[in-house]
Write a protein that holds these residues in place. Structure first.
Motif: not given
Lengths: 249, 162
Positions: A194-221
């Protein structure tokens, strides 16, 4: 593999693999200051990996030291998230990868300060000071590029969009994460996300960038199933110690 | 030669930071503890940064210094917690840094929760002017940031406050 060992390897390998990736920028940075910044960050990450891999070796109990852990494990033994092994691409790709990871890493170490494991807690206490600088560096670049020229804006947006599918793996808890949390040495990833999404979205907005929509997430590592990039990278990183196993400086 | 803590600490002031040779490891707060066992001395050190390459050299030089003084093999152990902070650098060492051309850390170690901190005013170590700008938060070593003075035009290192 014992749970705490595997958990420690996840943290260690994130630092090691990203540190090695950033090291590839040495001599190739877009400006001297950035060349130095990226390799400084690389050095911090490899330092963190050294402490963590030493501890992993102790937990394993087979007498393997940090070097044995770094240079004599194969791709499927690595537990880093897929994000950190992605290729450097252009400078914006590297900054986007770093930005998404730094925000995770800072929150992770902050939560790890409450771990009941003395060694993990001590490593977190040390590392968070370094990651505070990394996070500020990558966030400032996101703003500079996003709120920059038309070209830099579209390129960094594209980098963020491309890497977004690798973010879910960092903050989505699996069984091991849940066990580590229940046993008191791990981190609550649900709260972290929750914090991560908030913080990342905050900077992206300040950068006039769009926050991508969550879609399929890669995993495995985190389970040792990696993208094709890791093997090539390990081949380069490991070939000297494997060719001359007893080589000394 | 007397084998006590005060004397050992005094001996260790001869061990310099290989990257900032005006500072010794005691002034920097890198030496955390000296334990005197019957058979050997144990020196506890803490790294300034996780990846600081100077730590191996420091550890080697601590051992060599004690070997020369007492003819015995000292043990050097590394300890991460409490994490090293620039707050431990003595006032005397800060002055030495400035004379050497490196602006010493300003104020107390900052609040770790800040994402975009207000840039601090760092005085130029050469001319004392406060008309300086940050070039990059990453400098010639992990512990330094890169500044330039807008009055005397000298570029200089700033020892980051952590």
């Amino acid at each position: 593999m014992e749970a705490k060992l595997e958990y420690t390897l996840r943290i260690a390998d994130n630092a090691l693999i990203l540190g090695q990736r950033l090291g590839e920028w040495c001599g190739h940075g877009p400006a001297l200051e950035e060349d130095i910044a990226l390799t400084n960050i690389s050095l911090d990450l490899i330092g963190q990996a050294r402490s963590l891999l030493t501890y992993a070796g102790e937990l394993e109990g087979n007498g393997r030291d940090e070097d044995k852990m770094a240079f004599f494990r194969d791709a499927h033994d690595f537990r880093n998230v897929l994000l950190v092994e992605q290729k450097n691409g252009h400078f914006g790709d590297t900054i986007a990868r770093q930005f998404l990871f730094d925000h995770f890493s800072w929150l992770f170490y902050d939560a790890l300060l409450k771990s009941n494991d003395d060694t993990l807690r001590a490593i977190a206490e040390k590392s968070i000071k370094e990651v505070t600088y990394h996070r500020r560096h990558s966030s400032e670049w996101i703003i500079r590029l996003g709120d920059g020229t038309e070209e830099s804006h579209s390129k960094i947006q594209e980098s963020i969009n491309e890497l977004w599918a690798f973010t879910g793996e960092m903050y989505t808890p699996d069984k091991l994460d849940q066990q580590a949390l229940a046993d008191g040495y791990g981190v609550d990833l649900v709260q972290l996300s929750e914090y991560w999404k908030q913080n990342v979205a905050g900077v992206l907005r300040q950068a006039t960038l769009n926050v991508p929509e969550d879609g399929w997430m890669q995993k495995g590592g985190k389970k040792g199933i990696h993208s094709e990039h890791l093997g090539y990278m390990l081949a380069e990183m490991q070939h000297i110690p494997r060719t001359y196993p007893d080589a000394q400086w | 030669m007397e084998r006590n803590e005060a004397h050992i600490l005094e001996l260790l002031t001869a061990v310099k930071d290989p990257e900032i040779p005006v500072l010794n490891v005691v002034d920097m707060g890198v030496i955390r503890k000296v334990d005197l066992n019957d058979d050997h001395i144990v020196v506890t050190i803490t790294p300034t940064y996780s990846g600081c390459p100077a730590m191996d050299v420091i550890s080697m030089n601590v051992k060599a210094t004690l070997k020369r003084a007492f003819g015995e093999d000292a043990e050097v152990v590394s300890q991460l917690s409490p994490a090293w902070t620039t707050d431990w650098i003595t006032d005397e060492a800060r002055e030495k840094l400035r004379e050497y051309g490196i602006a010493p850390p300003e104020g107390k170690s900052h609040d770790k929760s800040q994402l975009f901190a207000e840039p601090k005013v760092i005085a130029c170590p050469k001319c004392g002017s406060e008309n300086t700008t940050l070039v990059s938060e990453f400098g010639s070593t992990s512990c330094k940031a890169h500044y330039k003075c807008s009055d005397c035009l000298e570029p200089f290192d700033y020892f980051k406050c952590i």
